[in-house]
Design an enzyme around this catalytic site. Structure first.
Site, PDB file in Angstrom:
ATOM      1  N   GLY A 276     -15.491  37.115  -1.127  1.00 27.99           N
ATOM      2  CA  GLY A 276     -15.013  36.493   0.097  1.00 27.99           C
ATOM      3  C   GLY A 276     -15.417  37.198   1.363  1.00 27.99           C
ATOM      4  CD  GLU A 318     -15.796  38.144  -8.820  1.00 30.25           C
ATOM      5  OE1 GLU A 318     -15.401  37.197  -8.114  1.00 30.25           O
ATOM      6  OE2 GLU A 318     -15.380  38.372  -9.959  1.00 30.25           O
ATOM      7  N   PRO A 319     -19.593  39.822  -4.141  1.00 21.90           N
ATOM      8  CG  PRO A 319     -21.219  41.348  -3.438  1.00 21.90           C
ATOM      9  CD  PRO A 319     -20.109  41.170  -4.436  1.00 21.90           C
ATOM     10  N   GLY A 320     -21.174  37.076  -2.604  1.00 18.38           N
ATOM     11  CA  GLY A 320     -22.177  36.029  -2.771  1.00 18.38           C
ATOM     12  C   GLY A 320     -22.724  35.628  -1.415  1.00 18.38           C
ATOM     13  CB  CYS A 393     -24.690   5.694   7.222  1.00 15.72           C
ATOM     14  SG  CYS A 393     -23.995   4.223   7.994  1.00 15.72           S
TER      15      CYS A 393
END
Length: 468
Positions: A276, A318-320, A393
């Protein structure tokens, strides 16, 4: 804030610049903190990434296109690996995954988080060591769990009593022991959009610490000979800029860890604090660097473990987004420019590009803010406040709600949006039957197709209504 259900156009964002957005002295300048490390403007005012002029990239590969800076991705992965040297670092594949990225992750010494059978398939095709994989998900199917066990995956983060039952049965059938972590909710709501704050009680993930469900899950896993209890997993949300939320969560998770040790006589070896970590999408964002995060989070855990008189477990994060987010930008081609008169004599400039919410849903889904720059030339005109919109659209098809662009922006120009590495391609769709853009890796002046552009033939291949 929750985005209006009819789209960001209907949110209260006004026709003036938001308070944090300042008119630049020169609209050609890059705000370097928002871009990958190799991004720059050349002498003609065109954007270069990884030594590649985006005009040449678009000429060869078309637009829109995701541009992935390999050196930047690898440097951010190494920064987390170095800063969190006493942790296991898992790259969160949900941010963006491909076989190429999995290989980069493995080569840089990181582990990998996956959360579906499809992501597992990509990891295995890339040749990832299954022992370096962690499998998330609140509703893993029996076939997904079976494949994970057959592959010899390193850890499975369980999320429900049903999943525990499935794992016991599947592991028993295979005569293997499944390595398990327990996803817990610590009752902490990160300071973020309510849809991506995942540690408070009223949400789908994990076992509640407060209600006692987490302890019950730990006890059940510990008693099952088919399962190996590795430890607890906590994730408090996304796009977080400081460690205060981690501090509260760590206190509650380590309290549970200590209770398990005291009452069950089990010293769980691992503790995962999740990810996060935020990035800068605009100048209003001020993320912490990996070294600062590592120092603060390490101190928090050590303090809480001393307070509860337990040994510090093996920690993981958990770095992403923090790795791939800034390493990628999206390049679009301008199709139309329209001046729309508003109330009280005000006007808004709408710059329409050849992509939109099918390649970046975050503005509509999360009311997310982005920046952008004119990417193909130098302009000598004054900056004007513009809104960059897509071709779909939907009135809520907004890419950049507010940004200062040169007043002479025109059809055929290229617009580049930084910070699109996390979730944009992963969450892309075929809305309005628009094929998804390619991912083009750049390095040392060369391009390489990581994920090819979808074609209309790809779309029609799924449509079984007409026999050819």
């Amino acid at each position: 804030m929750r985005a209006h259900e009819a789209g960001a156009l209907h949110a209260d964002i006004g026709h003036k610049a938001p308070p944090w957005l300042r008119a630049p002295r020169d609209p050609n300048d890059l705000v370097t903190s928002l871009w990958s490390h190799t991004a720059k403007k050349n002498g003609e005012g065109a954007l270069e990434v990884g030594g590649v002029d985006v005009r040449d990239l678009v000429a060869e590969h078309g637009s829109p296109a995701f541009v992935l800076d390999e050196d930047d991705f690898r440097s951010r992965a190494r920064a987390f690996k170095h800063a969190f040297k006493d942790f296991d670092v898992y790259y969160a594949g949900k941010a963006f995954i491909s076989t190429t990225v999995v290989r980069w992750v493995m080569e840089e010494g990181l582990n990998l988080d996956i959360c579906s059978g499809g992501e597992l398939a990509v990891a295995l095709r890339a040749g990832a060591d299954p022992k370096r994989l962690g499998f998330h998900g609140n509703n893993k199917s029996e076939s997904e769990l079976a494949r994970a066990l057959d592959a010899g995956i390193g850890r499975i983060i369980v999320d429900s009593q049903y999943e525990i039952s499935r794992l016991i049965e599947l592991a028993g059938e295979r005569n293997v022991v499944a390595p398990v972590m327990i996803r817990v909710t610590a009752g902490v709501e990160a300071h973020t959009h309510e849809y991506i704050a995942t540690a408070h009680e009223d949400q789908k993930f994990g076992f509640s610490i407060t209600s006692g469900a987490a302890f019950e899950a730990v006890a059940r896993v510990n008693e099952a000979p088919e399962l190996e209890l590795l430890g607890l997993h906590s994730h408090i949300g996304s796009q977080i800029f400081d460690s205060s939320g981690f501090e509260i969560a760590a206190k509650r998770v380590i309290a549970l860890h200590a209770r398990v040790s005291e009452e069950l006589g089990v010293d769980m070896p691992d503790l995962d604090l999740g990810g996060g970590f935020g990035i800068a999408y605009t100048t209003q964002d001020d993320p912490s660097d990996p070294a600062q995060l590592a120092t603060e989070m390490g101190k928090i855990v050590e303090h809480e473990c001393r307070a509860f008189d337990v040994d510090v477990p093996r920690l993981s994060i958990e770095p992403g987004r923090a790795i791939v987010g800034p390493a990628m930008c999206t390049v679009y081609t301008v199709g139309t420019v329209k001046e729309v008169e508003l109330d009280a004599g005000a006007a808004r400039t709408y710059v329409s590009v050849d992509g939109g919410m099918s390649d970046n849903i975050r503005a509509a889904l999360y009311d997310a803010d982005y920046s952008c720059t004119l990417a193909n030339r130098y302009s000598g005109t004054e900056p004007t406040l513009a809104r960059v919109v897509g071709k779909h659209c939907e009135s809520g098809d907004i890419v950049v709600k507010a940004e200062f662009l040169p007043a002479d922006v025109q059809p055929g120009d290229l617009i580049a949006v930084p910070g699109t590495g996390a979730y944009c391609r992963s969450m892309a769709s075929n809305y309005n039957h628009v094929p998804r853009p390619p991912v083009i890796a750049v390095k040392d002046g060369r391009t390489r197709v990581v994920v090819r552009r979808e074609t209309e033939d790809d779309l029609l291949a799924l449509d079984m209504g007409v026999d050819e």
